[in-house]
Write an enzyme that holds these catalytic residues in place. Structure first.
Site, short mmCIF file in Angstrom:
data_model
loop_
_atom_site.label_atom_id
_atom_site.label_comp_id
_atom_site.label_asym_id
_atom_site.label_seq_id
_atom_site.Cartn_x
_atom_site.Cartn_y
_atom_site.Cartn_z
N ASP A 126 6.17 -72.86 -12.76
CA ASP A 126 7.60 -73.17 -12.86
C ASP A 126 8.11 -73.45 -11.46
O ASP A 126 8.29 -72.53 -10.65
CB ASP A 126 8.34 -71.98 -13.48
CG ASP A 126 9.86 -72.12 -13.38
OD1 ASP A 126 10.35 -73.26 -13.30
OD2 ASP A 126 10.54 -71.07 -13.38
N THR A 182 14.33 -72.98 -5.48
CA THR A 182 14.15 -71.95 -4.47
C THR A 182 12.72 -71.45 -4.41
O THR A 182 12.15 -71.28 -3.34
CB THR A 182 15.10 -70.77 -4.73
OG1 THR A 182 16.45 -71.24 -4.74
CG2 THR A 182 14.96 -69.71 -3.65
N VAL A 225 7.01 -70.40 -9.27
CA VAL A 225 6.41 -69.24 -9.91
C VAL A 225 5.13 -69.67 -10.60
O VAL A 225 5.12 -70.64 -11.37
CB VAL A 225 7.37 -68.60 -10.94
CG1 VAL A 225 6.71 -67.41 -11.62
CG2 VAL A 225 8.67 -68.18 -10.25
N ALA A 233 14.16 -79.33 -16.62
CA ALA A 233 13.04 -78.75 -17.36
C ALA A 233 13.24 -77.26 -17.60
O ALA A 233 12.91 -76.74 -18.68
CB ALA A 233 11.74 -78.99 -16.61
N ASP A 234 13.78 -76.57 -16.62
CA ASP A 234 13.97 -75.13 -16.78
C ASP A 234 14.93 -74.82 -17.92
O ASP A 234 14.69 -73.88 -18.72
CB ASP A 234 14.48 -74.49 -15.47
CG ASP A 234 15.71 -75.19 -14.89
OD1 ASP A 234 16.08 -76.29 -15.35
OD2 ASP A 234 16.31 -74.61 -13.95
N ARG A 235 15.99 -75.61 -18.07
CA ARG A 235 16.97 -75.35 -19.12
C ARG A 235 16.40 -75.68 -20.49
O ARG A 235 16.64 -74.95 -21.47
CB ARG A 235 18.25 -76.13 -18.83
CG ARG A 235 18.84 -75.77 -17.47
CD ARG A 235 20.01 -76.63 -17.09
NE ARG A 235 21.24 -76.15 -17.75
CZ ARG A 235 22.42 -76.72 -17.56
NH1 ARG A 235 22.52 -77.79 -16.76
NH2 ARG A 235 23.49 -76.25 -18.17
#
Length: 261
Positions: free
Chosen positions: A6, A10, A13, A109-111
């Site tokens: 991910d 910032t 991961v 993509a995270d959302r």
């Protein structure tokens, strides 16, 4: 095992997933200039600490909101793990949910991954609050469709802006104010803690209440991201904490049928 990556604004991961269980997770500061070789040296050492060899990784999936970081992560997968990485939202790793917004291609993509995972873990209408570089509030309806949301400055960005713009204000840690929860500070540091922390709590509660009012029916509030637990201890707005929501979403995409062999 699956290596899920991910790549956020910032941090990047890395997580090892086996049989839907996260076996290990590591994070490193996001730097688009970091090469595949640098990632590999760092990861190899961490794998060894877990008693694992590179051969334990049989597949890689990447979700990123930092386009410049993608190439080196793909090279990492092919050069050091001998696999072609799946990319969240692309062929073989489609989200499988409706992105019901004006510009679906602009949804991070995270959302989208959070929506996939939240819908898999919780029934009904959902509001997902993700504490990252930005704090996002997303509405996922009972069918799993992503319906839109809110982007607000992350708490660290807010604090950095305050300290940078005011010469005499000190840098403080992100933490709950100590003492009796008074919102009338007696020192500069106390006043900053109150403004940043309780101001952020008020924003969370206020925006969630407005979203719930607009949705017009009960919506469970799911929290994720590094600061989720800190805020959960000081507000009753969250119904569940899912600290690994984005990584879980990557794992779910990989499990779906139709991926490349």
């Amino acid at each position: 095992m699956l290596l899920a990556i991910d790549a956020g604004n910032t941090n990047v991961v890395f997580a090892l997933i086996e049989a839907r269980t996260i076996k290990a997770r590591w994070r490193i500061a996001t730097d688009p200039r970091r090469t595949a070789d640098e990632y590999a040296v760092w990861l190899h050492q961490l794998l060894q600490l877990e008693g694992l060899e590179r051969s334990a990784v049989s597949a890689v999936i990447i979700g990123t909101v930092v386009p410049r970081a993608l190439h080196n992560l793909q090279v990492l997968a092919s050069k050091y793990f001998g696999v072609e990485a799946l990319i969240a939202g692309q062929a073989g790793a489609e989200y499988g949910i409706e992105l019901d917004v004006v510009e679906p291609r602009t949804v991070g993509a995270d959302r989208a991954l959070n929506a996939v995972a939240a819908h898999a873990l919780h029934a009904g209408d959902l509001i997902v609050v993700d504490f990252g570089t930005a704090t996002t509030f997303d509405f996922v309806d009972s069918t799993g469709a992503y319906k839109g949301g809110i982007i607000a400055p992350g708490i660290n960005l807010s604090l950095d802006a305050l300290v940078s713009a005011a010469a005499k204000l000190p840098r403080i840690a992100i933490e709950a104010p100590t003492g009796n929860n008074s919102v009338i500070g007696r020192t500069t540091e106390d006043q900053m803690h109150i403004g940043i922390f309780w101001g952020y709590v008020a924003m969370i509660e206020g925006l969630v209440a407005r979203m719930q009012g607009e949705i017009g029916r009960p919506a469970k509030v799911i929290s994720t991201g590094g600061l989720a637990i800190l805020f959960n201890d000081h507000t009753s707005v969250f119904d569940a904490i899912e600290p690994d929501l984005t990584i879980t979403g990557l794992g779910l995409l990989y499990e779906r049928p139709g991926k490349p062999a």
